[in-house]
Design an enzyme around this catalytic site. Sequence first.
Site, PDB file in Angstrom:
ATOM      1  N   THR A 122       0.879  -1.176   0.000  1.00 34.99           N
ATOM      2  CA  THR A 122       0.000   0.000   0.000  1.00 34.99           C
ATOM      3  C   THR A 122       0.913   1.221   0.000  1.00 34.99           C
ATOM      4  O   THR A 122       2.146   1.095  -0.045  1.00 34.99           O
ATOM      5  CB  THR A 122      -0.865   0.038   1.275  1.00 34.99           C
ATOM      6  N   THR A 173      -1.162  -2.830  19.383  1.00 30.11           N
ATOM      7  CA  THR A 173      -0.795  -1.486  19.835  1.00 30.11           C
ATOM      8  C   THR A 173      -1.337  -1.198  21.240  1.00 30.11           C
ATOM      9  O   THR A 173      -2.346  -1.785  21.655  1.00 30.11           O
ATOM     10  CB  THR A 173      -1.389  -0.445  18.853  1.00 30.11           C
ATOM     11  N   ASP A 174      -0.694  -0.269  21.924  1.00 35.36           N
ATOM     12  CA  ASP A 174      -1.205   0.143  23.252  1.00 35.36           C
ATOM     13  C   ASP A 174      -2.504   0.948  23.130  1.00 35.36           C
ATOM     14  O   ASP A 174      -3.200   1.153  24.118  1.00 35.36           O
ATOM     15  CB  ASP A 174      -0.146   0.951  24.020  1.00 35.36           C
ATOM     16  N   GLU A 175      -2.822   1.379  21.895  1.00 38.23           N
ATOM     17  CA  GLU A 175      -4.005   2.239  21.734  1.00 38.23           C
ATOM     18  C   GLU A 175      -5.310   1.499  22.025  1.00 38.23           C
ATOM     19  O   GLU A 175      -6.345   2.118  22.240  1.00 38.23           O
ATOM     20  CB  GLU A 175      -4.020   2.865  20.327  1.00 38.23           C
ATOM     21  N   TYR A 182      -9.136   3.109  14.180  1.00 41.88           N
ATOM     22  CA  TYR A 182      -7.897   2.315  14.132  1.00 41.88           C
ATOM     23  C   TYR A 182      -7.792   1.413  15.356  1.00 41.88           C
ATOM     24  O   TYR A 182      -7.653   0.190  15.247  1.00 41.88           O
ATOM     25  CB  TYR A 182      -6.669   3.235  14.049  1.00 41.88           C
ATOM     26  N   LYS A 208      -7.947  -2.722  15.765  1.00 42.45           N
ATOM     27  CA  LYS A 208      -6.851  -3.523  16.345  1.00 42.45           C
ATOM     28  C   LYS A 208      -7.370  -4.308  17.559  1.00 42.45           C
ATOM     29  O   LYS A 208      -7.021  -5.472  17.752  1.00 42.45           O
ATOM     30  CB  LYS A 208      -5.670  -2.631  16.753  1.00 42.45           C
TER      31      LYS A 208
END
Length: 350
Positions: free
Chosen positions: A37, A131-133, A156, A160
Amino acid sequence: MKTILITGGAGFIGSHVVRLFVNKYPQYRIVNLDKLTYAGNLTNLTDIENKPNYVFERGDITDGDQMQQLFDKYQFDGVVHLAAESHVDRSIANPMEFIMTNIVGTVNLLNAARAIWKDGFEGKRFYHISTDEVYGSLGDEGKFLETTPYDPRSPYSASKASSDHLVRAYFHTFHMPVVLSNCSNNYGPYQFPEKLVPLFIHNIRNNKPLPVYGKGENVRDWLYVEDHAIAIDLIFHKGREGETYNIGGNNEWQNIKLIQKLIEIVDLKLGRSAGESLKLITYVKDRAGHDLRYAIDATKIKEELGWEPTVKFTEGFESTVDWYLTNEEWLNNVTSGDYQKYYEQQYVKR
Ligand code: NAD
Ligand code: TYD
């Protein structure tokens, strides 16, 4: 000889993981699967592309049949899954690509692995990089632990989080031999210049405005990308099955302080007077749903696997600036074409 699939290996973190695995494990055949991408770039891997244990396959993880054919062809022993749509701002503009790649793509890989491992999971491993998000947003106090309840707040991080849940569901339901990790913000070479650090280095050099969201008060915990790759290697080989490991830099910075530090280093390297580029700081409309603070408690990976960051922030940050300033051609390449359209939509036409 083991055959290991690394997905998203032409991206930022994936390229560092591919490089580490290809160089460190000549006895493994490393297959890098990437759709290429806007964020994937094979020039990130020119130094290892001719190694005998490296293979590149262009493919799309959202295509389940294609994934099954790939798994049938190579009979992978292990999967290190990094391919994803990874930029929060793009997920706000276009959530569906995140749903497809991050959720459907992950399930396609799980299904394809399960199908070829139907005779037993001995010696097999599916490692999902997250991810920590997914943990949401912290106030002034506290840090994310592996047990912190999920509370994703952007398309996002929600995509995840969903993929993390599905990987764990395959562990519990089908006994798939999985392992997961959730890492804080990475910085270093080969990061696409839509993310804060490379974008701002690029703009300082070109005397363009530095778009600081909101008041610049948000806090991120920054880790040098090669330290993340080392953690991934350790978890892939030594992490306990079914477990999750948090990875972080123990290195929190408020955005505006990080930006001031960046300006100080770049100005010095470009021979500008101290603080000359501070005038480029431009406060713009805040990101929708902007998470205030992320911080990782990385005690578990330290105690179980002996991992700690090895690169001091001051050194890693300076060498990162050096890398972007000396690799102007790389930056110019990846910022041609579609990038211009993205930049206009994100920053100019708002
Ligand atoms: P990136 O955007 O730089 O790279 C993603 C790669 O995935 C690209 O090479 C892209 O071509 C490929 N890809 C995208 N869609 C694909 C598809 N449908 N099929 C096959 N390949 C596809 O991302 P990154 O920053 O290197 O992040 C890698 C992983 O690490 C992601 O899963 C991300 O969630 C996670 N992560 C990133 C950070 C960070 O700070 N960048 C922190 C923690 C976790
Ligand atoms: P980013 O690099 O996009 O990572 P993430 O959102 O995954 O943490 O952004 C890091 C921080 O910088 C985040 O708080 C948003 C902020 N930011 C800006 O202020 N301006 C920008 O142009 C960008 C891209 C980010």
